[in-house]
Motif scaffolding. Structure first.
Motif, PDB file in Angstrom:
ATOM      1  N   UNK A  76      -9.798  -1.592   1.016  1.00 53.71           N
ATOM      2  CA  UNK A  76     -10.468  -1.337  -0.265  1.00 53.71           C
ATOM      3  C   UNK A  76      -9.458  -1.286  -1.402  1.00 53.71           C
ATOM      4  N   UNK A  77      -8.366  -0.593  -1.183  1.00 53.42           N
ATOM      5  CA  UNK A  77      -7.346  -0.459  -2.229  1.00 53.42           C
ATOM      6  C   UNK A  77      -6.696  -1.814  -2.552  1.00 53.42           C
ATOM      7  N   UNK A  78      -6.619  -2.696  -1.567  1.00 50.63           N
ATOM      8  CA  UNK A  78      -6.064  -4.034  -1.771  1.00 50.63           C
ATOM      9  C   UNK A  78      -6.918  -4.843  -2.739  1.00 50.63           C
ATOM     10  N   UNK A  79      -8.216  -4.618  -2.677  1.00 41.20           N
ATOM     11  CA  UNK A  79      -9.148  -5.410  -3.479  1.00 41.20           C
ATOM     12  C   UNK A  79      -9.219  -4.944  -4.924  1.00 41.20           C
ATOM     13  N   UNK A  80      -8.721  -3.734  -5.192  1.00 43.13           N
ATOM     14  CA  UNK A  80      -8.796  -3.186  -6.541  1.00 43.13           C
ATOM     15  C   UNK A  80      -7.716  -3.835  -7.421  1.00 43.13           C
ATOM     16  N   UNK A  81      -8.047  -4.132  -8.672  1.00 44.72           N
ATOM     17  CA  UNK A  81      -7.044  -4.696  -9.570  1.00 44.72           C
ATOM     18  C   UNK A  81      -5.955  -3.676  -9.851  1.00 44.72           C
ATOM     19  N   UNK A  82      -4.720  -4.164  -9.963  1.00 48.29           N
ATOM     20  CA  UNK A  82      -3.595  -3.262 -10.259  1.00 48.29           C
ATOM     21  C   UNK A  82      -3.646  -2.863 -11.725  1.00 48.29           C
ATOM     22  N   UNK A  83      -3.296  -1.608 -11.964  1.00 51.05           N
ATOM     23  CA  UNK A  83      -3.308  -1.088 -13.338  1.00 51.05           C
ATOM     24  C   UNK A  83      -2.084  -1.511 -14.098  1.00 51.05           C
ATOM     25  N   UNK A  91       0.844  -1.199   0.000  1.00 51.63           N
ATOM     26  CA  UNK A  91       0.000   0.000   0.000  1.00 51.63           C
ATOM     27  C   UNK A  91       0.875   1.242   0.000  1.00 51.63           C
ATOM     28  N   UNK A  92       1.869   1.266   0.855  1.00 48.97           N
ATOM     29  CA  UNK A  92       2.762   2.424   0.928  1.00 48.97           C
ATOM     30  C   UNK A  92       3.418   2.694  -0.425  1.00 48.97           C
ATOM     31  N   UNK A  93       3.987   1.675  -1.020  1.00 45.67           N
ATOM     32  CA  UNK A  93       4.718   1.851  -2.278  1.00 45.67           C
ATOM     33  C   UNK A  93       3.803   2.276  -3.428  1.00 45.67           C
ATOM     34  N   UNK A  94       2.592   1.767  -3.451  1.00 44.38           N
ATOM     35  CA  UNK A  94       1.696   2.028  -4.582  1.00 44.38           C
ATOM     36  C   UNK A  94       0.829   3.271  -4.405  1.00 44.38           C
TER      37      UNK A  94
END
Length: 85
Positions: A78-85, A27-30
């Motif tokens: 929530x951000x964890x569940x989102x697909x990475x771009x 999370x921190x890095x992204x």
């Protein structure tokens, strides 16, 4: 001089539990650079909590008494569940 010492924050993201490392560091890095100033402050406050507190909150065994910290936990989840771009 930057308001946020990114090396210190990255160091604080390293936890004593692998489960937390797999949540907090990515999370921190992204996402850290894209957070609002308020969210950055909340994230830094979250890092001051113990591993046991964080484990409880992230794995839905309890909630933070501090509403801002609970909001940040939920945002990270929530951000964890989102697909990475």
């Amino acid at each position: 001089m930057e308001k946020y010492n990114k090396l210190r924050i990255e160091w604080d993201c390293r936890r004593g539990m692998l489960e937390l490392d797999n949540i907090i560091m990515p999370f921190y890095k992204q996402h850290f650079d894209n957070l609002t100033e308020t969210q950055k402050d909340q994230f830094i406050r979250l890092l001051a909590c113990t591993d046991l507190q964080l484990f409880s909150w992230f794995f839905n065994r309890g909630t933070a008494d501090d509403e801002e910290l609970q909001n940040m936990v939920e945002y990270i989840q929530t951000m964890q569940k989102m697909p990475m771009a």
